[in-house]
Design an enzyme around this catalytic site. Structure first.
Site, PDB file in Angstrom:
ATOM      1  N   ILE A  38      -1.060  -5.401  -2.733  1.00  0.00           N
ATOM      2  CA  ILE A  38      -1.272  -6.046  -4.030  1.00  0.00           C
ATOM      3  C   ILE A  38       0.045  -6.463  -4.681  1.00  0.00           C
ATOM      4  O   ILE A  38       0.040  -6.977  -5.786  1.00  0.00           O
ATOM      5  CB  ILE A  38      -2.120  -5.177  -5.002  1.00  0.00           C
ATOM      6  CG1 ILE A  38      -1.465  -3.825  -5.286  1.00  0.00           C
ATOM      7  CG2 ILE A  38      -3.539  -5.021  -4.491  1.00  0.00           C
ATOM      8  CD1 ILE A  38      -2.151  -3.059  -6.417  1.00  0.00           C
ATOM      9  N   LEU A 128       7.469   0.979   8.122  1.00  0.00           N
ATOM     10  CA  LEU A 128       8.336   1.753   7.224  1.00  0.00           C
ATOM     11  C   LEU A 128       9.473   0.881   6.682  1.00  0.00           C
ATOM     12  O   LEU A 128      10.478   1.377   6.208  1.00  0.00           O
ATOM     13  CB  LEU A 128       8.898   2.988   7.950  1.00  0.00           C
ATOM     14  CG  LEU A 128       7.848   3.953   8.506  1.00  0.00           C
ATOM     15  CD1 LEU A 128       8.509   5.092   9.285  1.00  0.00           C
ATOM     16  CD2 LEU A 128       6.979   4.527   7.385  1.00  0.00           C
ATOM     17  N   SER A 129       9.303  -0.421   6.774  1.00  0.00           N
ATOM     18  CA  SER A 129      10.238  -1.393   6.182  1.00  0.00           C
ATOM     19  C   SER A 129      11.610  -1.417   6.820  1.00  0.00           C
ATOM     20  O   SER A 129      12.630  -1.461   6.131  1.00  0.00           O
ATOM     21  CB  SER A 129      10.420  -1.141   4.685  1.00  0.00           C
ATOM     22  OG  SER A 129       9.312  -1.577   4.004  1.00  0.00           O
ATOM     23  N   SER A 130      11.644  -1.427   8.153  1.00  0.00           N
ATOM     24  CA  SER A 130      12.958  -1.507   8.795  1.00  0.00           C
ATOM     25  C   SER A 130      13.617  -2.854   8.491  1.00  0.00           C
ATOM     26  O   SER A 130      14.835  -2.929   8.356  1.00  0.00           O
ATOM     27  CB  SER A 130      12.851  -1.272  10.298  1.00  0.00           C
ATOM     28  OG  SER A 130      11.953  -2.172  10.868  1.00  0.00           O
ATOM     29  N   ASP A 176       8.990  -4.054  -0.680  1.00  0.00           N
ATOM     30  CA  ASP A 176       9.841  -3.317   0.257  1.00  0.00           C
ATOM     31  C   ASP A 176      11.315  -3.401  -0.131  1.00  0.00           C
ATOM     32  O   ASP A 176      12.033  -2.396  -0.139  1.00  0.00           O
ATOM     33  CB  ASP A 176       9.652  -3.849   1.680  1.00  0.00           C
ATOM     34  CG  ASP A 176       8.216  -3.723   2.129  1.00  0.00           C
ATOM     35  OD1 ASP A 176       7.470  -2.944   1.506  1.00  0.00           O
ATOM     36  OD2 ASP A 176       7.831  -4.404   3.093  1.00  0.00           O
ATOM     37  N   TYR A 226      -1.517 -10.782   7.832  1.00  0.00           N
ATOM     38  CA  TYR A 226      -0.910 -10.690   6.504  1.00  0.00           C
ATOM     39  C   TYR A 226      -1.028 -12.007   5.731  1.00  0.00           C
ATOM     40  O   TYR A 226      -1.510 -12.050   4.599  1.00  0.00           O
ATOM     41  CB  TYR A 226       0.561 -10.302   6.664  1.00  0.00           C
ATOM     42  CG  TYR A 226       1.250  -9.930   5.384  1.00  0.00           C
ATOM     43  CD1 TYR A 226       1.185  -8.629   4.893  1.00  0.00           C
ATOM     44  CD2 TYR A 226       1.972 -10.870   4.659  1.00  0.00           C
ATOM     45  CE1 TYR A 226       1.830  -8.277   3.717  1.00  0.00           C
ATOM     46  CE2 TYR A 226       2.619 -10.526   3.484  1.00  0.00           C
ATOM     47  CZ  TYR A 226       2.547  -9.227   3.030  1.00  0.00           C
ATOM     48  OH  TYR A 226       3.181  -8.889   1.865  1.00  0.00           O
TER      49      TYR A 226
HETATM   50  C1  GLA Z   1       4.509  -5.317   3.767  1.00  0.00           C
HETATM   51  C2  GLA Z   1       5.125  -6.358   2.850  1.00  0.00           C
HETATM   52  C3  GLA Z   1       5.073  -5.917   1.391  1.00  0.00           C
HETATM   53  C4  GLA Z   1       3.675  -5.439   0.989  1.00  0.00           C
HETATM   54  C5  GLA Z   1       3.131  -4.442   2.009  1.00  0.00           C
HETATM   55  C6  GLA Z   1       1.713  -4.050   1.755  1.00  0.00           C
HETATM   56  O1  GLA Z   1       5.284  -4.165   3.812  1.00  0.00           O
HETATM   57  O2  GLA Z   1       6.465  -6.603   3.209  1.00  0.00           O
HETATM   58  O3  GLA Z   1       5.516  -6.966   0.556  1.00  0.00           O
HETATM   59  O4  GLA Z   1       2.804  -6.531   0.819  1.00  0.00           O
HETATM   60  O5  GLA Z   1       3.203  -4.984   3.333  1.00  0.00           O
HETATM   61  O6  GLA Z   1       1.552  -3.374   0.567  1.00  0.00           O
END
Ligand code: GLA
Length: 390
Positions: A38, A128-130, A176, A226
């Protein structure tokens, strides 16, 4: 694990001795506690930075050449700051730092050449946002090496999101990069993705711990659904017409959705967005009052909504979350990140941790044939310099 000392030794072996100071920087990965998918709908999200992250050992050069190596990938990258920097598939992981350097130069920062060695403890494609960690780490390190101010972490996060959207080509929201840049130890970041205002809220888990459960199934954001989900949310806004909220789909009225949107799939997408936003508001209050049982229940409800309404969980995340929800000591569990695979989180009583992991492992292995991994985590600081830390 590579210690800071051995990493610096490896740096010197690779690049040779030099006159300038060798400096070390760290950027964490993140888990999102609640508020999933969101951020691009103007919602509230609640990520926390985790102790797993990426380290960069750097040394400024006296010319305008940037050399980037990673202990975890054979691709080495060289960039000339005097020449145009374009995305290049052959550069692989190096497109994240290259994109950030490109954007910093466009904004007029007087960067210096540098030799850099990266190493990561973040599993790739695990949600995990690498990528955000690599982007924010590069921005922070190169600004530090150029003696530029480092206080505008929000500006850095926005710059990195632009790189991910335009240079790398993934249409992510702002969560992220904000998490990696701005999180604080023992706190979650309650971020309003519409206004970009944020507060740090204490995460006091007492006898409980947050466990990251890796499905061992990689997720590739660019290939996932996505962008399709983003387009579906835009389609709902279009159908809402003059009743569409100006500040994001999270603020839509469910009654308006029912009266304007006939497609049941789009209705479900909107229902997730609206209910998830409500859950984040409730969750922030429950964390503040220490009502962990109620917080755990919201984690479960969030997963159900992501599974049934937003349809982004998939068999691996569903299997591990369901195993966790039935395991000893678990107050709640949900997928985290963009979905389809990667990681889930669970809130688990510390005393039950061995029984919990044994039970989840066995159930998940039986269901999928894959061996999961577990990381007990705490909330840590966002990007920072670690030079001189033991
Ligand atoms: C990924 C995207 C974020 C966010 C999440 C889901 O990590 O980079 O911007 O949309 O998915 O919450």
């Amino acid at each position: 694990m590579t210690t800071p000392t051995s990493l610096v030794q490896e740096f010197t072996r690779l690049y040779g001795p030099g006159d300038n100071q060798v400096r070390t920087f760290f950027a964490p990965g993140r888990v999102n506690l609640i508020g999933e998918l969101i951020d691009y709908n103007g919602g509230l999200v609640m990520p926390a930075a985790i102790a797993l992250g990426i380290t960069a050992v750097c040394r400024a050069r006296s010319d305008r050449i940037v050399r980037l190596c990673s202990l975890d990938d054979p691709v080495a990258v060289e960039i000339d700051l005097n020449r145009p920097i374009e995305p290049d598939r052959a550069r692989g992981w190096g497109n994240y730092p290259a994109g950030v350097v490109h954007e910093l130069l466009l904004r007029g920062f007087d960067l210096v050449g540098a030799d850099v060695l990266f190493t990561t403890m973040l599993p790739q494609g695990a949600g995990l946002s690498s990528s955000a960690a690599m982007e924010v780490l590069t921005a922070f390190s190169f600004l530090a090496l150029a003696d530029a101010p480092l206080s505008d972490l929000k500006g850095m996060a926005l710059l990195c999101q632009k790189v991910e959207n335009q240079f790398v080509g993934v249409n992510c929201g702002i969560m992220d990069q904000f998490a990696v840049a701005l999180c604080r130890q023992d706190h979650a970041l309650l971020l309003n993705c519409d206004s970009q205002d944020f507060t740090h809220i204490p995460v006091a888990l007492g006898a409980y711990a947050l466990v990251i459960m890796n499905t061992s199934r990689q997720r590739r954001l660019a290939e996932s659904k996505y962008n399709e989900r983003r387009a579906e949310c835009d389609a709902v806004l279009q159908l809402l017409g003059t009743d569409a909220p100006h500040n994001g789909l999270v603020h839509a009225q469910w009654s308006d959705v029912l009266s304007h949107v006939a497609d049941p799939v789009l209705q479900r997408r909107a229902r997730h967005v609206i209910t998830e936003h409500k859950r984040v508001k409730e969750a922030s209050q429950m964390l503040a009052t220490g009502d962990l049982a109620a917080f755990g229940k919201l984690l479960d409800e969030s997963h159900t909504s992501l599974r049934d309404d937003y349809e982004v969980t998939g068999p691996y995340l569903d299997a591990i979350v369901s195993a966790a929800q039935q395991a000893p000591g678990c107050l709640g569990a949900r997928m985290t990140g963009a979905g389809f695979a990667g990681c889930a989180i669970a809130l688990v009583k510390q005393a039950d941790m061995p029984a919990f992991t044994a039970s989840v492992r066995s159930a998940y292995l039986t269901a999928t044939g894959l061996e999961p991994s577990f990381y007990e985590t705490r909330a840590v600081d966002g990007v920072h310099e670690t030079t001189g830390e033991a």
